[in-house]
Design an enzyme around this catalytic site. Sequence first.
Site, short mmCIF file in Angstrom:
data_model
loop_
_atom_site.label_atom_id
_atom_site.label_comp_id
_atom_site.label_asym_id
_atom_site.label_seq_id
_atom_site.Cartn_x
_atom_site.Cartn_y
_atom_site.Cartn_z
N ASP A 183 1.11 -1.43 -0.09
CA ASP A 183 0.13 0.18 0.12
C ASP A 183 1.06 1.72 0.03
OD1 ASP A 183 -2.16 1.01 0.45
OD2 ASP A 183 -1.49 1.48 2.84
N ASP A 221 -0.03 5.42 0.86
CA ASP A 221 -0.61 6.01 1.90
C ASP A 221 -1.02 5.84 3.23
OD1 ASP A 221 -0.68 8.10 0.18
OD2 ASP A 221 -2.89 7.99 -0.31
N ASP A 264 -2.02 -0.48 5.95
CA ASP A 264 -2.19 -0.28 7.26
C ASP A 264 -3.88 -0.22 7.87
OD1 ASP A 264 -2.53 1.76 4.49
OD2 ASP A 264 -2.59 3.33 6.93
#
Length: 296
Positions: A25, A27, A232
């Site tokens: 991922d 961001d 996250d």
Amino acid sequence: MTKAHREAPPYSRAHPGVPWLIVSDLDGTLLDHFTYSHAPADPVLRRLEEHAIPLILNSSKTRDEILSLRKALDNQHPFIVENGSAIFIPVGYFPNCPAEATQHGEYWVVEPGAPRGRILEYLQQDQQTHPAPYLNFAAATTAEIVAATGLTKQQAGQAQQRDYSEPLLWQGDEQQKQAFIARANAAGFRTLQGGRFLHLLGNTDKGIATRRLKKYYQQYCDAPCQLIASGDGPNDLAMLEAADIAVLVRSPAHPPPEFTHHRLLTTREPGPLGWAETVREILTDVDVFSGPIYRK
């Protein structure tokens, strides 16, 4: 990272014995949640390139956004956009074009998701019977996106150029959100909760696209590919489930999502610093990295 951008090399096995792949991922994971900086991860990113270990970017971001980041990261590997909606593979990266891919310019493109036009048509129909307690990118001004995301005007413009999904900044209550999700699912769409936005897309996710891309790599490897996935947020969980080693990156903005995996690691530090420390430790443990990771 260097700003020079090379031609995409053909895929070669990462390390003698077991080929490693890393899918990540952006961001809040490879990019800092607040500043969008990747600097703490740069030494590990260089080492991955030295060992020919592909780093596959897998994000809710658009094609144009990821192309800009790949140039900044000096990354020439395949990438996945808009939460698993499309896989972009540089032409010639594999010996053969995947059977389900079509060529668009310099990329072979596989599209598990739905076109944005169909998604926006559904939203328009839904709004006729249900008030819309959200701000969607197609209806937002660039200034509104900048205010909601902290992106620059140029970055916000790239974020608006979507092909397969629509981010919704939810402004209603949880009951309204769950009712919207139920209607969207019944209509054949999927929703994914990201760090800031509820994403509406076709019947796909980051995990579906990750598994498909891993299959392409595996066709050219003698040994089973070992996949490290890192993220996250809730929209990363399907991707983490597809991994041999799942890395849950701590966030300064929200607690880690509930998640179980047979080999789960949670970073000590948030964002790219935690990502880099954990990836380095994994690959040192299996003797892929040796010696000092940082160099002048």
